[in-house]
Design a protein around this motif. Sequence first.
Motif, PDB file in Angstrom:
ATOM      1  N   ALA A  50      -1.520 -13.089  -3.940  1.00 31.11           N
ATOM      2  CA  ALA A  50      -0.829 -14.307  -4.383  1.00 31.11           C
ATOM      3  C   ALA A  50       0.637 -14.044  -4.674  1.00 31.11           C
ATOM      4  CB  ALA A  50      -1.512 -14.880  -5.619  1.00 31.11           C
ATOM      5  N   VAL A  51       0.964 -12.832  -5.128  1.00 30.30           N
ATOM      6  CA  VAL A  51       2.349 -12.493  -5.475  1.00 30.30           C
ATOM      7  C   VAL A  51       3.052 -11.787  -4.326  1.00 30.30           C
ATOM      8  CG1 VAL A  51       3.780 -11.083  -7.010  1.00 30.30           C
ATOM      9  CG2 VAL A  51       1.879 -12.401  -7.939  1.00 30.30           C
ATOM     10  N   MET A  52       2.365 -10.855  -3.670  1.00 30.53           N
ATOM     11  CA  MET A  52       2.989 -10.022  -2.637  1.00 30.53           C
ATOM     12  C   MET A  52       2.913 -10.624  -1.240  1.00 30.53           C
ATOM     13  SD  MET A  52       4.134  -7.651  -4.504  1.00 30.53           S
ATOM     14  CE  MET A  52       3.876  -6.557  -5.916  1.00 30.53           C
ATOM     15  N   GLY A  53       2.055 -11.632  -1.064  1.00 28.55           N
ATOM     16  CA  GLY A  53       1.982 -12.305   0.226  1.00 28.55           C
ATOM     17  C   GLY A  53       1.143 -11.610   1.267  1.00 28.55           C
ATOM     18  N   ALA A  54       0.432 -10.553   0.907  1.00 25.42           N
ATOM     19  CA  ALA A  54      -0.419  -9.825   1.846  1.00 25.42           C
ATOM     20  C   ALA A  54      -1.504  -9.108   1.054  1.00 25.42           C
ATOM     21  CB  ALA A  54       0.399  -8.818   2.646  1.00 25.42           C
ATOM     22  N   PRO A  55      -2.641  -8.811   1.694  1.00 27.11           N
ATOM     23  CA  PRO A  55      -3.708  -8.102   0.976  1.00 27.11           C
ATOM     24  C   PRO A  55      -3.280  -6.697   0.578  1.00 27.11           C
ATOM     25  CG  PRO A  55      -4.524  -9.101   3.009  1.00 27.11           C
ATOM     26  CD  PRO A  55      -3.034  -9.193   3.066  1.00 27.11           C
ATOM     27  N   ALA A  56      -3.872  -6.202  -0.491  1.00 29.20           N
ATOM     28  CA  ALA A  56      -3.640  -4.816  -0.896  1.00 29.20           C
ATOM     29  C   ALA A  56      -4.318  -3.884   0.103  1.00 29.20           C
ATOM     30  CB  ALA A  56      -4.189  -4.582  -2.299  1.00 29.20           C
ATOM     31  N   SER A  57      -3.648  -2.810   0.457  1.00 31.12           N
ATOM     32  CA  SER A  57      -4.175  -1.872   1.450  1.00 31.12           C
ATOM     33  C   SER A  57      -5.260  -0.993   0.846  1.00 31.12           C
ATOM     34  CB  SER A  57      -3.050  -0.980   1.964  1.00 31.12           C
ATOM     35  OG  SER A  57      -2.602  -0.109   0.932  1.00 31.12           O
ATOM     36  N   PRO A  58      -6.125  -0.413   1.685  1.00 28.43           N
ATOM     37  CA  PRO A  58      -7.110   0.546   1.169  1.00 28.43           C
ATOM     38  C   PRO A  58      -6.446   1.704   0.429  1.00 28.43           C
ATOM     39  CG  PRO A  58      -7.672  -0.100   3.409  1.00 28.43           C
ATOM     40  CD  PRO A  58      -6.313  -0.675   3.131  1.00 28.43           C
ATOM     41  N   GLU A  59      -5.284   2.125   0.901  1.00 25.77           N
ATOM     42  CA  GLU A  59      -4.575   3.222   0.241  1.00 25.77           C
ATOM     43  C   GLU A  59      -4.147   2.823  -1.169  1.00 25.77           C
ATOM     44  OE1 GLU A  59      -4.669   3.705   4.505  1.00 25.77           O
ATOM     45  OE2 GLU A  59      -3.901   2.044   3.269  1.00 25.77           O
ATOM     46  N   LEU A  60      -3.714   1.565  -1.337  1.00 25.68           N
ATOM     47  CA  LEU A  60      -3.312   1.099  -2.668  1.00 25.68           C
ATOM     48  C   LEU A  60      -4.523   1.027  -3.593  1.00 25.68           C
ATOM     49  CD1 LEU A  60      -0.671   0.130  -4.076  1.00 25.68           C
ATOM     50  CD2 LEU A  60      -1.542  -2.182  -3.757  1.00 25.68           C
ATOM     51  N   HIS A  61      -5.666   0.565  -3.053  1.00 26.71           N
ATOM     52  CA  HIS A  61      -6.892   0.549  -3.848  1.00 26.71           C
ATOM     53  C   HIS A  61      -7.230   1.952  -4.325  1.00 26.71           C
ATOM     54  CE1 HIS A  61      -8.988  -3.402  -3.931  1.00 26.71           C
ATOM     55  NE2 HIS A  61      -8.206  -3.689  -2.892  1.00 26.71           N
ATOM     56  N   ALA A  62      -7.148   2.919  -3.415  1.00 24.71           N
ATOM     57  CA  ALA A  62      -7.497   4.293  -3.772  1.00 24.71           C
ATOM     58  C   ALA A  62      -6.544   4.855  -4.820  1.00 24.71           C
ATOM     59  CB  ALA A  62      -7.490   5.168  -2.519  1.00 24.71           C
ATOM     60  N   GLU A  63      -5.259   4.542  -4.685  1.00 25.51           N
ATOM     61  CA  GLU A  63      -4.291   5.048  -5.651  1.00 25.51           C
ATOM     62  C   GLU A  63      -4.493   4.417  -7.021  1.00 25.51           C
ATOM     63  OE1 GLU A  63       0.557   5.367  -6.316  1.00 25.51           O
ATOM     64  OE2 GLU A  63      -0.231   4.709  -4.365  1.00 25.51           O
ATOM     65  N   MET A  64      -4.752   3.118  -7.044  1.00 26.12           N
ATOM     66  CA  MET A  64      -4.977   2.466  -8.332  1.00 26.12           C
ATOM     67  C   MET A  64      -6.277   2.943  -8.962  1.00 26.12           C
ATOM     68  SD  MET A  64      -4.932  -1.567  -9.356  1.00 26.12           S
ATOM     69  CE  MET A  64      -4.672  -2.005 -11.068  1.00 26.12           C
ATOM     70  N   HIS A  65      -7.295   3.129  -8.156  1.00 21.21           N
ATOM     71  CA  HIS A  65      -8.559   3.652  -8.673  1.00 21.21           C
ATOM     72  C   HIS A  65      -8.348   5.007  -9.340  1.00 21.21           C
ATOM     73  CE1 HIS A  65     -12.800   4.633  -8.983  1.00 21.21           C
ATOM     74  NE2 HIS A  65     -12.616   5.717  -8.262  1.00 21.21           N
ATOM     75  N   ALA A  66      -7.600   5.880  -8.680  1.00 24.13           N
ATOM     76  CA  ALA A  66      -7.343   7.204  -9.243  1.00 24.13           C
ATOM     77  C   ALA A  66      -6.599   7.092 -10.576  1.00 24.13           C
ATOM     78  CB  ALA A  66      -6.557   8.054  -8.254  1.00 24.13           C
ATOM     79  N   ALA A  67      -5.633   6.184 -10.652  1.00 28.69           N
ATOM     80  CA  ALA A  67      -4.870   6.008 -11.887  1.00 28.69           C
ATOM     81  C   ALA A  67      -5.758   5.480 -13.004  1.00 28.69           C
ATOM     82  CB  ALA A  67      -3.700   5.067 -11.640  1.00 28.69           C
ATOM     83  N   LEU A  68      -6.596   4.509 -12.686  1.00 28.61           N
ATOM     84  CA  LEU A  68      -7.478   3.936 -13.704  1.00 28.61           C
ATOM     85  C   LEU A  68      -8.499   4.963 -14.196  1.00 28.61           C
ATOM     86  CD1 LEU A  68      -7.975   0.421 -12.111  1.00 28.61           C
ATOM     87  CD2 LEU A  68      -7.018   0.847 -14.378  1.00 28.61           C
ATOM     88  N   ILE A  69      -9.065   5.729 -13.276  1.00 19.90           N
ATOM     89  CA  ILE A  69     -10.032   6.741 -13.681  1.00 19.90           C
ATOM     90  C   ILE A  69      -9.363   7.778 -14.582  1.00 19.90           C
ATOM     91  CG2 ILE A  69     -11.481   8.642 -12.864  1.00 19.90           C
ATOM     92  CD1 ILE A  69     -12.744   5.922 -12.431  1.00 19.90           C
ATOM     93  N   ALA A  70      -8.180   8.220 -14.203  1.00 23.00           N
ATOM     94  CA  ALA A  70      -7.477   9.214 -15.022  1.00 23.00           C
ATOM     95  C   ALA A  70      -7.195   8.689 -16.426  1.00 23.00           C
ATOM     96  CB  ALA A  70      -6.175   9.623 -14.331  1.00 23.00           C
ATOM     97  N   MET A  71      -6.885   7.417 -16.537  1.00 20.87           N
ATOM     98  CA  MET A  71      -6.584   6.827 -17.838  1.00 20.87           C
ATOM     99  C   MET A  71      -7.851   6.566 -18.649  1.00 20.87           C
ATOM    100  SD  MET A  71      -4.635   3.213 -18.747  1.00 20.87           S
ATOM    101  CE  MET A  71      -6.010   2.166 -18.215  1.00 20.87           C
TER     102      MET A  71
END
Length: 314
Positions: A145-166
């Motif tokens: 809705a904000v970026m105008g395109a779907p989030a990539s699988p790579e972005l999902h993986a990076e965010m997942h890693a950040a959330l797990i670490a936190m």
Amino acid sequence: MSKEFLARHGFGDATLEPLPSDASFRRYTRLVGGPAPALLMESPPPEDMGAFLAIARHLAAHGQHAPRIFGVDDEQYLIIVEDLGSQTMAQLLDAGAAPMPLYLAATEAMASLHAVPPAPTLPNWQSPEMSKATRATFLEWWWPAVMGAPASPELHAEMHAALIAMLEPFNGKALVHRDFFPANLVPGPKGMGLIDFQEAAIGNPAYDLVSLVEDARRDVAPEIREACMARYAELTGQAGVGVQAAMAVLGAQRHLRVAGLWVRLHHRDGRPGYLVHGPRCWAMFDRALRHPAAAPLREFMDRHVPRPLRANPA
């Protein structure tokens, strides 16, 4: 709605008074004039009626103030439950009731809930589940809705890693309500009643404390927040920097997930009214990110979501 079902359980002559709906698919109708104060709950898929029944019975078995079950119709997804009171804590606050006594009573109910041993069938609300839920609203709804395109699988993986670490250092083993806020609490003569607990899980008890004192739907005065935290510490012995770090980390996850949830409710379910709560969620999210324990998610956001974009979609 089956009149025969109501009659079978003694509520055939009750007057039906529909109640306002919330962000879920559940619907409630007050049954007036039956053998006991009661509500008819309609809980169609994707709501989990079985989870509600199992948790209600588990809480009742451990002395918690949860609704009694008067009748169940599995085929029509209907449950007749005890009506704990005519007004929720949220309705009382909106009507001008003094907030401090209500919040302290809620805190006492929370401490009592967290003393209940979790049922072995409860799902986990730990770092993997929290990461999945956050990405399901933030990356799958807010991001396009904000970026105008779907989030990539790579972005999902990076965010997942950040959330797990936190989040991983703050996994817990308590029974948590997960939506412990005024709309799901009912003051009454027996104390603060608990409703809408069907998403209860095994997690960190600080998650419920965040839900109450960092409410996504209403502002909570700093003095009330401090009083609730002090009362909770007095009742449970949980206080200090560990609880503060847990609240910051779990708050960051919850506020980001809910900020995305408002966008999903708008675009998927046609409920734009919830976007009014977006600015509050983003403000609390940014405050939570300042804590050192939230560093992994803060670094992810600084790389991919500049601060001016941290808001509702334009």
